[in-house]
Design a protein around this motif. Structure first.
Motif, PDB file in Angstrom:
ATOM      1  N   THR A 190      30.440  10.123  20.613  1.00 43.00           N
ATOM      2  CA  THR A 190      29.139  10.652  20.235  1.00 43.00           C
ATOM      3  C   THR A 190      28.403  10.905  21.555  1.00 43.00           C
ATOM      4  O   THR A 190      29.000  10.809  22.624  1.00 43.00           O
ATOM      5  CB  THR A 190      28.358   9.671  19.336  1.00 43.00           C
ATOM      6  OG1 THR A 190      28.133   8.439  20.048  1.00 43.00           O
ATOM      7  CG2 THR A 190      29.126   9.381  18.045  1.00 43.00           C
ATOM      8  N   TRP A 191      27.107  11.205  21.481  1.00 42.40           N
ATOM      9  CA  TRP A 191      26.397  11.572  22.708  1.00 42.40           C
ATOM     10  C   TRP A 191      25.114  10.774  22.867  1.00 42.40           C
ATOM     11  O   TRP A 191      24.382  10.548  21.900  1.00 42.40           O
ATOM     12  CB  TRP A 191      26.073  13.070  22.713  1.00 42.40           C
ATOM     13  CG  TRP A 191      27.302  13.907  22.786  1.00 42.40           C
ATOM     14  CD1 TRP A 191      28.035  14.388  21.739  1.00 42.40           C
ATOM     15  CD2 TRP A 191      27.975  14.330  23.969  1.00 42.40           C
ATOM     16  NE1 TRP A 191      29.123  15.090  22.193  1.00 42.40           N
ATOM     17  CE2 TRP A 191      29.109  15.079  23.558  1.00 42.40           C
ATOM     18  CE3 TRP A 191      27.731  14.165  25.327  1.00 42.40           C
ATOM     19  CZ2 TRP A 191      30.002  15.639  24.469  1.00 42.40           C
ATOM     20  CZ3 TRP A 191      28.616  14.743  26.235  1.00 42.40           C
ATOM     21  CH2 TRP A 191      29.733  15.457  25.801  1.00 42.40           C
ATOM     22  N   GLY A 192      24.875  10.353  24.117  1.00 42.03           N
ATOM     23  CA  GLY A 192      23.577   9.832  24.497  1.00 42.03           C
ATOM     24  C   GLY A 192      22.747  10.965  25.054  1.00 42.03           C
ATOM     25  O   GLY A 192      23.292  11.917  25.628  1.00 42.03           O
ATOM     26  N   MET A 193      21.418  10.878  24.894  1.00 39.65           N
ATOM     27  CA  MET A 193      20.577  12.025  25.247  1.00 39.65           C
ATOM     28  C   MET A 193      19.252  11.606  25.872  1.00 39.65           C
ATOM     29  O   MET A 193      18.717  10.538  25.557  1.00 39.65           O
ATOM     30  CB  MET A 193      20.284  12.856  23.991  1.00 39.65           C
ATOM     31  CG  MET A 193      21.498  13.535  23.382  1.00 39.65           C
ATOM     32  SD  MET A 193      21.211  14.046  21.654  1.00 39.65           S
ATOM     33  CE  MET A 193      21.412  12.466  20.808  1.00 39.65           C
ATOM     34  N   LEU A 194      18.758  12.453  26.738  1.00 42.33           N
ATOM     35  CA  LEU A 194      17.376  12.425  27.180  1.00 42.33           C
ATOM     36  C   LEU A 194      16.651  13.546  26.451  1.00 42.33           C
ATOM     37  O   LEU A 194      17.258  14.550  26.099  1.00 42.33           O
ATOM     38  CB  LEU A 194      17.268  12.634  28.693  1.00 42.33           C
ATOM     39  CG  LEU A 194      18.017  11.642  29.583  1.00 42.33           C
ATOM     40  CD1 LEU A 194      17.917  12.084  31.044  1.00 42.33           C
ATOM     41  CD2 LEU A 194      17.476  10.230  29.414  1.00 42.33           C
TER      42      LEU A 194
END
Length: 266
Positions: A190-194
Motif C-alpha cells: 500500500t502507500w504512505g502519503m504526505l
C-alpha cells in the motif's frame, strides 16, 4: 522447481508455515517503511562542516535512530538514548552527534474524509497482479503524527540537515512511498502519503542544562492505508459478450394511440 515422481519439473509447493505468514495490519511495517523513506533523504545531505563530514561517513544505521512511540516532549530521555556511553560528568562530548531521531505519536487516528475514504466493507481483492486468489480485504485510511528531531553541537550542522530534509520532503514525487506487507506468503504494497498541500512545522527544542547541544524538530502527519485481510473468497468468472441487433428490427420511440414514431438511428 522440484522433480515429480516421473522426473518432470514442477512448481515447488509452498510450505504451510510460509503460506501462514502475514503482517497485514501491523503498525511496525508503517514505521519501517517511513524510516526507509527518510533514510533515502538523509543520504542526500552534503556536508558543510567537519561534524557533518563525520556524520556522512558513518553507516546509515548510525545516522538516525527510532524512538519509542513518544514525541520529543521528553527530550532528555530521547537524548540519553543516543549516547555511545554516558560519562561521569553527564556531558555530551562523547555523543555521536549530529544524529537524527524519528519518533511517532502514541496513537494513530482515522484520516480526514477530505483526504480519502476507507474501504469499510470487505471487498474481494487480488494482492498481486499475477495472482488468481481473491481475499476478503478491508482498508483503513489512517493518519499518524511523526516527529523528526535533529541533535547537533553547532547551528550550521542543524541548519544544513533540516534544509536538506525539507527540500527532500517538498519534492512532489516524494509525497508518497511504498509500505511493504505480506499475507499468505505473498508480498504486496500500500502507500504512505504526505498531503498535496504539505506544510512542515519546524521548532527549536530547548534542552535544559545542555548548552552545547542544539535540537530542532519537524512535526507533520503522514497518511496511509492499513490493510486487514481475511479468508480467500470465491469469485464469479465473467465472459465478454456482444449482442448485435437484428438489422430488420426498428427501435421505437414514444408511442401513443394517435402516433407511432421511429427513433432515429445513430
Amino acid at each position: 522447481m522440484v522433480n515429480d515422481d516421473s522426473g518432470n519439473k514442477v512448481d515447488s509447493p509452498r510450505l504451510e508455515s510460509e503460506k501462514a505468514v502475514s503482517d497485514a495490519g501491523m503498525s511496525s511495517r508503517v514505521k519501517e517503511a517511513f524510516t526507509s523513506f527518510v533514510g533515502t533523504g538523509i543520504c542526500e545531505i552534503k556536508p558543510i562542516t567537519q561534524q557533518l563530514k563525520k556524520f556522512c561517513q558513518r553507516p546509515q544505521a548510525e545516522r538516525f535512530r527510532i524512538a519509542p512511540s513518544r514525541m520529543v516532549d521528553d527530550v532528555e530521555a530521547m537524548l540519553k538514548s543516543i549516547w555511545r556511553n554516558d560519562n561521569d560528568n553527564n556531558e555530551a562530548v562523547d555523543a555521536c552527534l549530529p544524529v537524527i531521531v524519528i519518533a511517532f505519536g502514541s496513537a494513530m487516528r482515522p484520516a480526514q474524509p477530505s483526504r480519502g475514504w476507507s474501504r469499510v466493507q470487505g471487498e474481494p481483492m487480488l494482492l498481486t497482479q499475477d495472482d488468481s486468489v481473491y481475499y476478503d480485504t478491508r482498508l483503513a485510511f489512517k493518519e499518524w503524527d511523526v516527529q523528526i528531531a535533529v541533535f547537533a553541537h553547532e547551528q550550521e550542522s542543524i541548519t544544513c540537515i533540516m534544509d536538506f530534509l525539507r527540500m527532500y520532503f517538498f519534492r512532489f514525487k516524494n509525497h508518497r512511498w511504498p509500505i511493504a506487507w505480506k499475507h499468505d506468503g505473498k508480498p504486496f504494497n500500500t502507500w504512505g502519503m504526505l498531503s498535496d498541500g504539505f506544510e512542515i512545522e519546524e521548532m527549536a527544542v530547548p534542552i535544559s542544562g545542555r548548552t552545547n547541544i542544539i535540537c530542532h524538530a519537524f512535526n507533520f502527519p503522514i497518511t496511509f492505508m492499513m490493510p486487514y485481510i481475511a479468508d480467500e473468497v470465491p469469485t464469479i468468472k465473467s465472459v465478454d459478450m456482444q449482442i448485435e441487433p437484428n438489422s430488420n428490427m426498428k427501435v421505437k420511440g414514444i408511442v401513443t394511440s394517435q402516433t407511432e414514431q421511429d427513433w432515429p438511428s445513430c
